[in-house]
Motif scaffolding. Structure first.
Motif, PDB file in Angstrom:
ATOM      1  N   HIS A 272       0.970  -1.325   0.079  1.00  0.00           N
ATOM      2  CA  HIS A 272       0.071   0.151   0.123  1.00  0.00           C
ATOM      3  C   HIS A 272       0.907   1.291   0.167  1.00  0.00           C
ATOM      4  N   LYS A 273       1.786   1.254  -0.654  1.00  0.00           N
ATOM      5  CA  LYS A 273       2.870   2.391  -0.825  1.00  0.00           C
ATOM      6  C   LYS A 273       2.787   3.024  -2.226  1.00  0.00           C
ATOM      7  N   ALA A 274       1.840   2.321  -3.087  1.00  0.00           N
ATOM      8  CA  ALA A 274       1.764   3.050  -4.534  1.00  0.00           C
ATOM      9  C   ALA A 274       0.163   2.243  -4.844  1.00  0.00           C
ATOM     10  N   GLY A 275      -0.470   3.235  -5.345  1.00  0.00           N
ATOM     11  CA  GLY A 275      -1.684   2.948  -6.102  1.00  0.00           C
ATOM     12  C   GLY A 275      -1.614   2.152  -7.207  1.00  0.00           C
ATOM     13  N   LEU A 276      -2.276   1.049  -7.515  1.00  0.00           N
ATOM     14  CA  LEU A 276      -2.195   0.508  -8.980  1.00  0.00           C
ATOM     15  C   LEU A 276      -2.531   1.196 -10.142  1.00  0.00           C
ATOM     16  N   LEU A 277      -1.560   1.154 -11.053  1.00  0.00           N
ATOM     17  CA  LEU A 277      -1.881   2.061 -12.347  1.00  0.00           C
ATOM     18  C   LEU A 277      -1.760   1.102 -13.419  1.00  0.00           C
ATOM     19  N   THR A 278      -3.063   1.255 -14.338  1.00  0.00           N
ATOM     20  CA  THR A 278      -2.874   0.669 -15.751  1.00  0.00           C
ATOM     21  C   THR A 278      -2.926   1.547 -16.842  1.00  0.00           C
ATOM     22  N   ASN A 279      -3.215   2.840 -16.785  1.00  0.00           N
ATOM     23  CA  ASN A 279      -3.212   4.064 -17.606  1.00  0.00           C
ATOM     24  C   ASN A 279      -3.215   5.384 -17.067  1.00  0.00           C
ATOM     25  N   ALA A 281      -5.569   7.245 -17.262  1.00  0.00           N
ATOM     26  CA  ALA A 281      -6.835   7.681 -16.764  1.00  0.00           C
ATOM     27  C   ALA A 281      -6.994   7.528 -15.352  1.00  0.00           C
ATOM     28  N   ASP A 282      -6.501   6.312 -15.117  1.00  0.00           N
ATOM     29  CA  ASP A 282      -6.223   5.662 -13.744  1.00  0.00           C
ATOM     30  C   ASP A 282      -5.672   7.034 -12.768  1.00  0.00           C
ATOM     31  N   LEU A 283      -4.642   7.634 -13.252  1.00  0.00           N
ATOM     32  CA  LEU A 283      -3.869   8.751 -12.754  1.00  0.00           C
ATOM     33  C   LEU A 283      -4.667   9.896 -12.526  1.00  0.00           C
ATOM     34  N   ALA A 284      -5.426  10.361 -13.673  1.00  0.00           N
ATOM     35  CA  ALA A 284      -6.027  11.532 -13.671  1.00  0.00           C
ATOM     36  C   ALA A 284      -7.348  11.298 -12.627  1.00  0.00           C
ATOM     37  N   TYR A 285      -8.084  10.082 -12.654  1.00  0.00           N
ATOM     38  CA  TYR A 285      -9.050  10.114 -11.785  1.00  0.00           C
ATOM     39  C   TYR A 285      -8.833  10.074 -10.437  1.00  0.00           C
ATOM     40  N   ALA A 286      -7.670   9.383  -9.818  1.00  0.00           N
ATOM     41  CA  ALA A 286      -7.092   9.575  -8.561  1.00  0.00           C
ATOM     42  C   ALA A 286      -6.759  10.965  -8.358  1.00  0.00           C
ATOM     43  N   LEU A 287      -6.144  11.903  -9.249  1.00  0.00           N
ATOM     44  CA  LEU A 287      -5.778  13.063  -8.913  1.00  0.00           C
ATOM     45  C   LEU A 287      -6.708  14.266  -9.121  1.00  0.00           C
ATOM     46  N   GLY A 288      -7.981  13.927  -9.468  1.00  0.00           N
ATOM     47  CA  GLY A 288      -9.222  14.755  -9.818  1.00  0.00           C
ATOM     48  C   GLY A 288      -8.858  15.646 -11.022  1.00  0.00           C
ATOM     49  N   TRP A 289      -8.116  14.989 -12.107  1.00  0.00           N
ATOM     50  CA  TRP A 289      -7.933  16.044 -13.275  1.00  0.00           C
ATOM     51  C   TRP A 289      -9.312  15.903 -14.001  1.00  0.00           C
ATOM     52  N   GLU A 290      -9.292  16.941 -14.904  1.00  0.00           N
ATOM     53  CA  GLU A 290     -10.357  17.040 -15.962  1.00  0.00           C
ATOM     54  C   GLU A 290      -9.586  17.722 -17.102  1.00  0.00           C
ATOM     55  N   LYS A 291      -9.954  17.017 -18.315  1.00  0.00           N
ATOM     56  CA  LYS A 291      -9.208  17.387 -19.559  1.00  0.00           C
ATOM     57  C   LYS A 291      -9.639  19.095 -19.877  1.00  0.00           C
TER      58      LYS A 291
END
Length: 365
Positions: A272-279, A281-291
């Protein structure tokens, strides 16, 4: 604030960035650290009287004069930690460098910053993941930060340059050399839409002990650190641990359980020292980014007319005619005293109408 005194702070032996910043806070400025009586510095929290008595202020100032001549000759930007151009995310870290040496053209405080790290022995799988991630990050307008090392680091920089994504390489040595030398070509290209950054002055060799310290800058500059392929030991996991200590997000791509260079990523995810990432979009969702938040809104012209002074409107008119302009050239074009121009530029920057660039230049936000 004097460049010489800012540089000299970093040449005081046995005084690291934490104590140096405490000294500046107590004295009021870098210059005052060298002007007030040394006995007064004994009141700075964390500094022993014995340490103060052993400080050779003259030697530090002499070395600073040499470095100032070097950076001026080679057009290297020196960014003090109180400067608005200093990476604000990094400034929030307690052990952030007192100053940074920079080359290139990049805003170190964009809306989004991602650090990408990984093994020096990247496989085709890791390089493909890196390529896909950078391509997707391009659509989110992120700055990519890495360490210009072999493997995943240089792959991230190369993919960024190919897509014209701004990218910064953080070095573990002075800007009078490049390690590894094989990356000189990509480093030169990075200067056009990104840059090179280090806390080390000229003459500093790429010694082994410099790289863990370099990694704290990579971690501290970013909203999140992404690990792409990593062994159970190495710089990538050190960077991830540092990012965690700064309470920054860490993500890792998972890999097959028997793959040597997925072992570190799987370890981070498992503990639990890192979130699982596949692309991305996973990163953007976790960080609350919007295009749709990507393109900064230009100042409303009616707002400019109503809220800005005549001098400020004059500055905005000149800046509107160019991508960026150095303060010296701006002074000549406008014919405004430097002190008044500096004050107006600061007001415009605080209101979000303009932003400062490396090399004491400005552009419209």
């Amino acid at each position: 604030m004097s460049l010489i005194h800012q540089l000299a702070l970093t040449f005081i032996k046995n005084i690291g960035p934490v104590l140096a910043k405490s000294m500046v806070a107590y004295a009021g400025s870098a210059e005052n650290v060298f002007l007030i009586h040394s006995s007064k510095l004994e009141k700075v929290p964390g500094i022993a009287a014995k340490t103060i008595k052993q400080i050779d202020f003259k030697a530090a100032l002499l070395r600073a004069e040499q470095e100032a001549a070097y950076v001026t000759k080679h057009n290297i930007d020196v960014i003090f930690y109180t400067d608005a151009r200093y990476p604000k995310r990094l400034r929030a870290c307690n052990d952030a460098p007192v100053l940074l040496y920079a080359q290139g053209k990049v805003d170190l405080n964009p809306q989004r910053v991602i650090s990408i790290v990984g093994t020096r022995k990247a496989t085709a799988y890791g390089k493909d993941l890196c390529k896909e991630l950078v391509e997707e990050l391009h659509t989110y307008g992120a700055l990519v930060v890495s360490g210009l090392a072999y493997g995943i680091d240089v792959a991230a920089h190369k993919d960024s340059v190919r897509l014209n994504v701004p990218t910064v390489g953080v070095l573990g040595h002075g800007l009078d050399r490049l390690y590894p030398a094989a990356h000189r070509s990509i480093a030169d290209k990075m200067l056009l839409n990104g840059g090179l950054l280090t806390e080390y002055p000229s003459g500093t060799a790429p010694d082994r002990e410099n790289f863990p310290a370099r990694n704290r800058i990579v971690a501290g500059m970013a909203d999140a650190t992404v690990v792409i392929e990593a062994g159970i030991k190495g710089g990538a996991l050190i960077t991830a641990e540092i990012a965690n200590s700064y309470n920054r997000d860490v993500f890792a791509f998972p890999g097959r359980v028997n793959d040597e260079f997925s072992e570190g990523c799987n370890y981070l995810i498992r503990h639990h020292k890192a979130g699982l990432l596949t692309n991305a979009a996973d990163l953007a969702y976790a960080l609350g980014w919007e295009k749709d938040e990507l393109i900064p809104k230009k100042p409303n012209q009616l707002m400019l007319a109503m809220d800005l002074t005549a001098d400020e409107r004059l500055i905005m008119d000149v800046l509107g005619q160019t991508k960026s302009i150095a303060i010296d050239e701006l002074t000549l074009k406008i014919g405004m005293p430097v002190s008044l121009l500096t004050m107006n530029l600061l007001n415009l920057e605080m209101q979000g109408f303009i932003r400062s660039m490396p090399g004491k230049a400005y552009c419209i936000s």
